[in-house]
Design a protein around this motif. Structure first.
Motif, PDB file in Angstrom:
ATOM      1  N   ASP A  87      -1.207 -16.071   6.364  1.00  0.00           N
ATOM      2  CA  ASP A  87      -1.462 -17.049   7.424  1.00  0.00           C
ATOM      3  C   ASP A  87      -1.878 -16.315   8.691  1.00  0.00           C
ATOM      4  N   ALA A  88      -3.175 -16.316   8.976  1.00  0.00           N
ATOM      5  CA  ALA A  88      -3.694 -15.575  10.130  1.00  0.00           C
ATOM      6  C   ALA A  88      -3.137 -16.096  11.444  1.00  0.00           C
ATOM      7  N   SER A  89      -2.747 -17.369  11.491  1.00  0.00           N
ATOM      8  CA  SER A  89      -2.221 -17.929  12.738  1.00  0.00           C
ATOM      9  C   SER A  89      -0.914 -17.273  13.150  1.00  0.00           C
ATOM     10  N   LYS A  90      -0.206 -16.695  12.170  1.00  0.00           N
ATOM     11  CA  LYS A  90       1.051 -16.009  12.475  1.00  0.00           C
ATOM     12  C   LYS A  90       0.821 -14.595  12.998  1.00  0.00           C
ATOM     13  N   LEU A  91      -0.425 -14.186  13.065  1.00  0.00           N
ATOM     14  CA  LEU A  91      -0.779 -12.876  13.620  1.00  0.00           C
ATOM     15  C   LEU A  91      -1.564 -13.059  14.909  1.00  0.00           C
ATOM     16  N   ALA A  92      -1.295 -14.144  15.604  1.00  0.00           N
ATOM     17  CA  ALA A  92      -2.020 -14.486  16.824  1.00  0.00           C
ATOM     18  C   ALA A  92      -1.605 -13.593  17.981  1.00  0.00           C
ATOM     19  N   ALA A  93      -2.195 -13.832  19.139  1.00  0.00           N
ATOM     20  CA  ALA A  93      -1.933 -13.023  20.325  1.00  0.00           C
ATOM     21  C   ALA A  93      -0.437 -13.023  20.652  1.00  0.00           C
ATOM     22  N   PRO A  94       0.076 -11.894  21.139  1.00  0.00           N
ATOM     23  CA  PRO A  94       1.510 -11.803  21.447  1.00  0.00           C
ATOM     24  C   PRO A  94       1.929 -12.768  22.549  1.00  0.00           C
TER      25      PRO A  94
END
Length: 236
Positions: A16-23
């Motif tokens: 899930d790329a959304s869980k690797l979003a900006a800090p």
């Protein structure tokens, strides 16, 4: 899923790329520094202190652990004050720096003892998993990478994110002035590079470290345990 018959469907997730979003965190990165020497005049300690200054410049909050008084692993209970201090600092940290002299072609026992006192798990908490790590060493002679290579292996074993860059300072006795400050050199520039990279990697990963270290094998094990508990209740 039919072409992956050896996997457990409910534990096999898509990325899930959304869980690797900006800090999202805005606080200063929390960095723990460990030094592998007890000598009164210690070049690895001077290098650790130099690294701490750089980390503070790059916006980090730092803690330096003093290994003096730390017992050998298994030679004291885990409630020993120095053991508790070390474990609490590891839990506090979001990244770490390990700096050791090279002795007999390896890291020192002082360094290894500190790492050995930090367990892989404390109940459901993992004191090192997902934290970033930078490794450095000092040598009395020509440049070597034995200690940093060993610490990289340990960092992987402790499930840490070890950054690509590292520092190895040869003939360390020539690299510090009378005030204990590191002299300008290519060695010093590398230390700057390593600390800058550590802060960047910490900022990049700290808010997503839980997701980065979320593993199929552990989800599968948890699912099996849950199923076993449910079945036990139904059997009652």
């Amino acid at each position: 899923m039919s072409d992956l018959p050896n996997t457990l469907k409910q534990a096999l997730h898509k990325v899930d790329a959304s869980k690797l979003a900006a800090p999202k965190s805005s606080h200063a990165p929390k960095i723990l520094l460990l030094c592998g020497s007890l000598r009164k005049i210690s070049y690895s300690r001077l290098l650790t202190q130099e690294a701490a200054r750089l980390l503070q410049h790059f916006g980090a909050e730092i803690r330096i652990y003093d290994p003096a008084g730390l017992p050998l692993p298994d030679d004291a209970p885990i409630d020993h004050p120095k053991v508790q201090e070390l474990r609490e600092l590891s839990l506090w940290s979001e990244g770490q720096v390990w700096t050791s002299p090279e002795r007999h072609g390896a890291m020192t026992g002082v360094m290894k003892s500190q790492i050995d006192w930090i367990p892989l798990a404390m109940g459901s908490i993992r004191p090192t998993q997902g934290r970033t790590l930078a490794v450095m060493q000092v040598s009395g002679g020509s440049q070597s990478f034995n200690a940093v290579n060993q610490m990289r292996v340990l960092g992987r074993w402790m499930r840490m994110i070890t950054i690509p860059n590292q520092s190895s300072v040869a003939k360390a006795y020539q690299e510090f002035d009378e005030q204990g400050r590191m002299k300008p050199s290519a060695y010093y520039d590398r230390v700057v590079d390593v600390m800058e990279e550590l802060v960047k990697f910490t900022l990049l990963t700290r808010d997503v470290s839980g997701y980065l270290t979320d593993r199929y094998s552990e989800r599968k094990e948890s699912a099996a345990e849950l199923e076993q508990r449910v079945n036990s209740r139904l059997a009652v």
